[in-house]
Design a protein around this motif. Structure first.
Motif, PDB file in Angstrom:
ATOM      1  N   LYS A  94      89.608  -6.903  45.001  1.00 28.45           N
ATOM      2  CA  LYS A  94      90.731  -7.764  44.613  1.00 28.45           C
ATOM      3  C   LYS A  94      90.572  -9.156  45.230  1.00 28.45           C
ATOM      4  CE  LYS A  94      92.320  -4.004  42.760  1.00 28.45           C
ATOM      5  NZ  LYS A  94      92.104  -3.777  41.310  1.00 28.45           N
ATOM      6  N   SER A  95      89.547  -9.847  44.779  1.00 25.53           N
ATOM      7  CA  SER A  95      89.268 -11.177  45.311  1.00 25.53           C
ATOM      8  C   SER A  95      88.432 -11.951  44.305  1.00 25.53           C
ATOM      9  CB  SER A  95      88.521 -11.062  46.649  1.00 25.53           C
ATOM     10  OG  SER A  95      88.178 -12.335  47.153  1.00 25.53           O
ATOM     11  N   LYS A  96      88.484 -13.272  44.395  1.00 24.60           N
ATOM     12  CA  LYS A  96      87.661 -14.104  43.532  1.00 24.60           C
ATOM     13  C   LYS A  96      86.224 -14.138  44.047  1.00 24.60           C
ATOM     14  CE  LYS A  96      91.394 -17.196  42.056  1.00 24.60           C
ATOM     15  NZ  LYS A  96      91.872 -18.617  42.027  1.00 24.60           N
ATOM     16  N   ILE A  97      85.305 -14.451  43.157  1.00 26.27           N
ATOM     17  CA  ILE A  97      83.892 -14.560  43.519  1.00 26.27           C
ATOM     18  C   ILE A  97      83.622 -15.949  44.085  1.00 26.27           C
ATOM     19  CG2 ILE A  97      81.550 -14.665  42.578  1.00 26.27           C
ATOM     20  CD1 ILE A  97      82.389 -12.511  40.583  1.00 26.27           C
ATOM     21  N   SER A  98      82.872 -15.987  45.192  1.00 26.14           N
ATOM     22  CA  SER A  98      82.516 -17.277  45.785  1.00 26.14           C
ATOM     23  C   SER A  98      81.062 -17.655  45.528  1.00 26.14           C
ATOM     24  CB  SER A  98      82.775 -17.255  47.301  1.00 26.14           C
ATOM     25  OG  SER A  98      81.965 -16.286  47.942  1.00 26.14           O
ATOM     26  N   ARG A  99      80.197 -16.651  45.336  1.00 29.23           N
ATOM     27  CA  ARG A  99      78.775 -16.966  45.151  1.00 29.23           C
ATOM     28  C   ARG A  99      78.074 -15.858  44.388  1.00 29.23           C
ATOM     29  NH1 ARG A  99      73.928 -15.924  47.943  1.00 29.23           N
ATOM     30  NH2 ARG A  99      72.390 -17.609  47.763  1.00 29.23           N
ATOM     31  N   ILE A 100      77.136 -16.245  43.524  1.00 31.49           N
ATOM     32  CA  ILE A 100      76.297 -15.302  42.784  1.00 31.49           C
ATOM     33  C   ILE A 100      74.846 -15.733  42.945  1.00 31.49           C
ATOM     34  CG2 ILE A 100      75.677 -14.397  40.504  1.00 31.49           C
ATOM     35  CD1 ILE A 100      78.580 -14.885  39.645  1.00 31.49           C
ATOM     36  N   ALA A 101      73.967 -14.782  43.224  1.00 31.28           N
ATOM     37  CA  ALA A 101      72.528 -15.048  43.284  1.00 31.28           C
ATOM     38  C   ALA A 101      71.831 -13.958  42.472  1.00 31.28           C
ATOM     39  CB  ALA A 101      72.032 -15.045  44.722  1.00 31.28           C
ATOM     40  N   ALA A 102      70.969 -14.351  41.545  1.00 30.82           N
ATOM     41  CA  ALA A 102      70.369 -13.355  40.649  1.00 30.82           C
ATOM     42  C   ALA A 102      68.929 -13.688  40.302  1.00 30.82           C
ATOM     43  CB  ALA A 102      71.195 -13.254  39.365  1.00 30.82           C
ATOM     44  N   THR A 103      68.154 -12.639  40.063  1.00 34.59           N
ATOM     45  CA  THR A 103      66.782 -12.762  39.582  1.00 34.59           C
ATOM     46  C   THR A 103      66.558 -11.690  38.516  1.00 34.59           C
ATOM     47  OG1 THR A 103      65.948 -11.265  41.289  1.00 34.59           O
ATOM     48  CG2 THR A 103      65.894 -13.625  41.771  1.00 34.59           C
ATOM     49  N   GLY A 104      65.493 -11.846  37.754  1.00 33.78           N
ATOM     50  CA  GLY A 104      65.178 -10.860  36.728  1.00 33.78           C
ATOM     51  C   GLY A 104      63.816 -11.116  36.123  1.00 33.78           C
ATOM     52  N   ALA A 105      63.390 -10.191  35.257  1.00 38.14           N
ATOM     53  CA  ALA A 105      62.060 -10.320  34.647  1.00 38.14           C
ATOM     54  C   ALA A 105      62.006  -9.616  33.306  1.00 38.14           C
ATOM     55  CB  ALA A 105      60.999  -9.733  35.583  1.00 38.14           C
ATOM     56  N   CYS A 106      61.195 -10.156  32.412  1.00 39.06           N
ATOM     57  CA  CYS A 106      60.909  -9.523  31.121  1.00 39.06           C
ATOM     58  C   CYS A 106      59.651  -8.667  31.289  1.00 39.06           C
ATOM     59  CB  CYS A 106      60.676 -10.570  30.039  1.00 39.06           C
ATOM     60  SG  CYS A 106      62.052 -11.686  29.760  1.00 39.06           S
ATOM     61  N   ILE A 107      59.721  -7.429  30.880  1.00 42.31           N
ATOM     62  CA  ILE A 107      58.575  -6.534  31.003  1.00 42.31           C
ATOM     63  C   ILE A 107      58.135  -6.025  29.633  1.00 42.31           C
ATOM     64  CG2 ILE A 107      57.657  -4.444  32.090  1.00 42.31           C
ATOM     65  CD1 ILE A 107      58.475  -6.606  34.082  1.00 42.31           C
ATOM     66  N   ALA A 129      67.039  -6.728  36.218  1.00 41.14           N
ATOM     67  CA  ALA A 129      67.886  -7.780  36.781  1.00 41.14           C
ATOM     68  C   ALA A 129      68.486  -7.304  38.094  1.00 41.14           C
ATOM     69  CB  ALA A 129      69.000  -8.168  35.808  1.00 41.14           C
ATOM     70  N   ASP A 130      68.562  -8.231  39.029  1.00 39.12           N
ATOM     71  CA  ASP A 130      69.082  -7.931  40.359  1.00 39.12           C
ATOM     72  C   ASP A 130      70.055  -9.048  40.723  1.00 39.12           C
ATOM     73  OD1 ASP A 130      69.059  -8.160  43.418  1.00 39.12           O
ATOM     74  OD2 ASP A 130      68.012  -6.270  43.118  1.00 39.12           O
ATOM     75  N   ALA A 131      71.280  -8.669  41.081  1.00 38.95           N
ATOM     76  CA  ALA A 131      72.290  -9.675  41.400  1.00 38.95           C
ATOM     77  C   ALA A 131      73.014  -9.342  42.696  1.00 38.95           C
ATOM     78  CB  ALA A 131      73.303  -9.778  40.255  1.00 38.95           C
ATOM     79  N   GLN A 132      73.301 -10.382  43.469  1.00 40.40           N
ATOM     80  CA  GLN A 132      74.116 -10.263  44.679  1.00 40.40           C
ATOM     81  C   GLN A 132      75.367 -11.106  44.477  1.00 40.40           C
ATOM     82  OE1 GLN A 132      70.643 -11.433  45.184  1.00 40.40           O
ATOM     83  NE2 GLN A 132      70.209  -9.265  44.937  1.00 40.40           N
ATOM     84  N   ILE A 133      76.513 -10.488  44.656  1.00 36.95           N
ATOM     85  CA  ILE A 133      77.784 -11.175  44.456  1.00 36.95           C
ATOM     86  C   ILE A 133      78.546 -11.197  45.775  1.00 36.95           C
ATOM     87  CG2 ILE A 133      79.992 -11.167  43.216  1.00 36.95           C
ATOM     88  CD1 ILE A 133      78.588  -9.649  40.953  1.00 36.95           C
ATOM     89  N   THR A 134      78.979 -12.386  46.176  1.00 36.55           N
ATOM     90  CA  THR A 134      79.790 -12.535  47.380  1.00 36.55           C
ATOM     91  C   THR A 134      81.205 -12.926  46.971  1.00 36.55           C
ATOM     92  OG1 THR A 134      77.850 -13.320  48.613  1.00 36.55           O
ATOM     93  CG2 THR A 134      80.019 -13.710  49.599  1.00 36.55           C
TER      94      THR A 134
END
Length: 325
Positions: free
Chosen positions: A182-195, A203-208
């Motif tokens: 129950k909070s707003k998002i302050s930061r998103i960091a993501a990476t991914g690849a086509c195989i 896809a890999d994401a970190q949400i703060t």
């Protein structure tokens, strides 16, 4: 005159492919619904499904509306067609359940929300995991996560080819996590690849979040082993959800004279077909004119996060390509 809460809801299904056929089947099993017809751009497929269920088949939404005048429809077509078909249905005064993701772009979802609100229509988004029995169980608990780790992996099938894993798979986990934190998002960091395809297959994401909660989401359609799991870490316990088995395990450590001991609980609760629960909820919302568990707002919110993750993945890929060249 029959009250709308007493008569069955006349329902149509647009798109009767792999998932849409199950929408149509389930509507024939719900007492408060009456499947009035199906439509698909592949008319042969529409006739096959319609014939099996004893309802007429059509080639388009417009033909379905003209011939059967449904109260509501399920839209189960490729994501790129969601906006156009949902807009036409809402403007015709028809309640809509559209499969996730709600649209390709958040601004399209916002426009659909406005139309639904203006016409006092139910606008539901098919985030099926919200109706998973394990998720329903923990939604009734007092959860206070400090960290969440979500993994949704499996082998490449090629069944979904118009979007990558972010809009196909990760959007489920984004929606679940945002419903728990129950909070707003302050930061998103993501990476991914086509195989295996032109879209991201990993896809890999970190949400703060602003309240300090961290979330990690990994999705892949390149893994040999299928995994559908969410771990919710709290200060004094850990909750593990297995989406596929619809199970919950609660672990906590307690102190005794010999040291710490781990205690595990496996709650017992009824398990049901998530799609059937989802569609039954849609029908109830239509009859009672109430907001769904996952409405257009929630669908748009999850899409906004997914779009930002996709932007970061694409920007990273472009930077890598330029570095190589």
């Amino acid at each position: 005159m029959t009250d709308r809460t007493e008569r069955p809801v006349k329902i149509g299904v647009v798109g009767v492919g792999h998932l849409g056929q199950h929408h149509a089947r389930i509507y024939t099993e719900l007492l408060d619904a009456r499947l009035s017809g199906v439509a698909d751009s592949n008319l042969e497929r529409a006739h096959f499904i319609g014939g099996n269920l004893g309802v007429p088949a059509y080639n388009s939404l417009e033909e379905l509306i003209t011939k059967k005048s449904p109260d509501a429809i399920s839209i189960v077509v490729p994501t790129s067609q969601h906006y156009t078909i949902a807009k036409a249905a809402l403007e015709a005064g028809i309640h809509v359940l559209v499969e996730k993701p709600v649209t390709m772009r958040p601004e399209e979802a916002g426009e659909l929300l406005d139309i639904a609100s203006k016409n006092d229509l139910v606008f539901q988004v098919g985030h099926i995991e919200r109706f998973n029995s394990a998720v329903r169980y923990i939604s009734q608990m007092q959860c206070e996560p400090v960290y969440l780790d979500s993994r949704r992996t499996g082998p490449f099938t090629g069944r979904i080819n118009d979007v990558g894993v972010v809009l196909d798979l990760m959007i489920h986990d984004i929606d679940i996590i945002m419903s728990l934190v129950k909070s707003k998002i302050s930061r998103i960091a993501a990476t991914g690849a086509c195989i295996f395809s032109e879209h991201e297959d990993i896809a890999d994401a970190q949400i703060t979040f602003e309240n300090g909660v961290l979330a990690h989401i990994l999705v892949s359609r390149c893994a040999e082993k299928k995994c559908r799991q969410l771990e919710i870490v709290e200060r004094e316990r850990q909750i593990t959800i297995n989406y596929e088995l619809q199970t919950v395990q609660i672990s906590r450590c307690v102190n005794n004279p010999e040291g710490q001991v781990e205690i595990r609980e496996c709650p017992v609760f009824p398990r049901s077909e998530p799609l059937k629960l989802e569609l039954a909820d849609f029908i109830r919302c239509v009859k009672e004119r109430r907001q769904p568990v996952v409405g257009g707002y929630e669908g748009k919110r999850a899409l906004e996060v997914a779009v930002e993750i996709l932007r970061q993945i694409h920007d990273s890929r472009n930077e890598n390509a330029q570095a190589v060249s």
